[in-house]
Design an enzyme around this catalytic site. Sequence first.
Site, PDB file in Angstrom:
ATOM      1  N   ASP A 292      32.603  41.254  38.269  1.00 43.89           N
ATOM      2  CA  ASP A 292      32.810  39.805  38.352  1.00 43.89           C
ATOM      3  C   ASP A 292      33.222  39.235  36.988  1.00 43.89           C
ATOM      4  O   ASP A 292      32.794  39.741  35.946  1.00 43.89           O
ATOM      5  CB  ASP A 292      31.511  39.141  38.824  1.00 43.89           C
ATOM      6  CG  ASP A 292      31.749  37.725  39.328  1.00 43.89           C
ATOM      7  OD1 ASP A 292      32.924  37.354  39.540  1.00 43.89           O
ATOM      8  OD2 ASP A 292      30.769  36.994  39.498  1.00 43.89           O
TER       9      ASP A 292
ATOM     10  N   ASN B 126      37.101  37.556  50.150  1.00 43.59           N
ATOM     11  CA  ASN B 126      38.145  37.307  49.143  1.00 43.59           C
ATOM     12  C   ASN B 126      39.495  36.892  49.744  1.00 43.59           C
ATOM     13  O   ASN B 126      40.364  36.398  49.032  1.00 43.59           O
ATOM     14  CB  ASN B 126      38.354  38.543  48.236  1.00 43.59           C
ATOM     15  CG  ASN B 126      37.246  38.745  47.223  1.00 43.59           C
ATOM     16  OD1 ASN B 126      37.007  39.858  46.764  1.00 43.59           O
ATOM     17  ND2 ASN B 126      36.555  37.672  46.846  1.00 43.59           N
TER      18      ASN B 126
HETATM   19  C1  FPP Z   1      36.099  39.368  40.637  1.00 41.92           C
HETATM   20  O1  FPP Z   1      36.400  38.514  39.539  1.00 41.92           O
HETATM   21  C2  FPP Z   1      37.097  40.460  40.722  1.00 41.92           C
HETATM   22  C3  FPP Z   1      37.826  40.763  41.821  1.00 41.92           C
HETATM   23  C4  FPP Z   1      37.725  40.037  43.099  1.00 41.92           C
HETATM   24  C5  FPP Z   1      38.842  41.859  41.814  1.00 41.92           C
HETATM   25  C6  FPP Z   1      38.386  43.103  41.147  1.00 41.92           C
HETATM   26  C7  FPP Z   1      39.464  44.116  41.206  1.00 41.92           C
HETATM   27  C8  FPP Z   1      39.834  44.906  40.180  1.00 41.92           C
HETATM   28  C9  FPP Z   1      39.176  44.903  38.872  1.00 41.92           C
HETATM   29  C10 FPP Z   1      40.942  45.881  40.401  1.00 41.92           C
HETATM   30  C11 FPP Z   1      40.409  47.224  40.854  1.00 41.92           C
HETATM   31  C12 FPP Z   1      41.530  48.123  41.233  1.00 41.92           C
HETATM   32  C13 FPP Z   1      41.412  49.280  41.958  1.00 41.92           C
HETATM   33  C14 FPP Z   1      42.608  50.022  42.385  1.00 41.92           C
HETATM   34  C15 FPP Z   1      40.125  49.831  42.358  1.00 41.92           C
HETATM   35  P1  FPP Z   1      36.704  36.986  39.847  1.00 41.92           P
HETATM   36  O2  FPP Z   1      38.158  36.836  40.110  1.00 41.92           O
HETATM   37  O3  FPP Z   1      35.821  36.523  40.951  1.00 41.92           O
HETATM   38  O4  FPP Z   1      36.308  36.295  38.499  1.00 41.92           O
HETATM   39  P2  FPP Z   1      35.764  34.812  38.330  1.00 41.92           P
HETATM   40  O5  FPP Z   1      34.419  34.774  39.004  1.00 41.92           O
HETATM   41  O6  FPP Z   1      35.674  34.646  36.849  1.00 41.92           O
HETATM   42  O7  FPP Z   1      36.756  33.890  38.971  1.00 41.92           O
END
Ligand code: FPP
Length: 250
Positions: free
Chosen positions: A29, A77
């Site tokens: 996160d 998501n």
């Molecule tokens: C949450 O941060 C993150 C995600 C929903 C995506 C995570 C995916 C990756 C790191 C890529 C992984 C790739 C592979 C191929 C396994 P957020 O966007 O919710 O952050 P925020 O809470 O600060 O908005």
Amino acid sequence: MTVKPTVLRDLPADLEREKLPRHVAVIMDGNGRWAKRQGLPRIMGHRRGVDALKELLRCCKDWGVQALTAYAFSTENWGRPLEEVEFLMMLFERVIRQEIDELISEDVRIKFVGNLTSLPGTLQTEIYRSMNLTQHNQGIQFTVATNYGGRQEIIQVCREIATKVQQGKLQPEDINEALFEQHLYTVGTCHPDLMIRTSGEMRVSNFLLWQIAYSELYVSDTLWPDFDRAEFHRALCAYQQRDRRFGKVN
Ligand code: FPP
């Protein structure tokens, strides 16, 4: 879960090999907040998030953790802006294509869990190709939860079991924890010993609801793209201090 014994590299001296978690789960996160702090679009946070995940996988393998499960995309998501969802789907596909050779050479067995049928067709092709190509690897089990929801997984298990009861293949009294687990996406992998969440949020967000019943939870204030070996080391030190009683008295 068959994972061959690894030659440990660089295990920090203050970590006890015998007390390492066998399975680590991670809620990655804080990508969006990381990007915002740098004055970048949110998608750049996801890009850097991939680097952090690769580093964690390498570290788990080096230090002898047998399984890593990462929450890449939840069933909730889909509610994000369309361009972010499309970017993530494209990113997953590109990363799998780019990394597959290294996953093979590093002896990583990759598995995707979740409702994969709703993902774009080209992504599904890469997913199944990567799972097939690495299915006999034994260095580390790397599970990526994509379009995954813990409640949905439990409902899916109930449906499968109910169908078998309806068909007369099972009796209601046959239903127990072991049978239930046989129907989970994660069958064959031990439950996470440690679940890490970054960015300071104290939630499990529908991740592995059945499987984390007795996992140790560790929340780091660090935003995911900055979660590095030193942070993981801190998480493991905290884990090794825990007294895991599984509801019993020592
Ligand atoms: C949450 O941060 C993150 C995600 C929903 C995506 C995570 C995916 C990756 C790191 C890529 C992984 C790739 C592979 C191929 C396994 P957020 O966007 O919710 O952050 P925020 O809470 O600060 O908005």
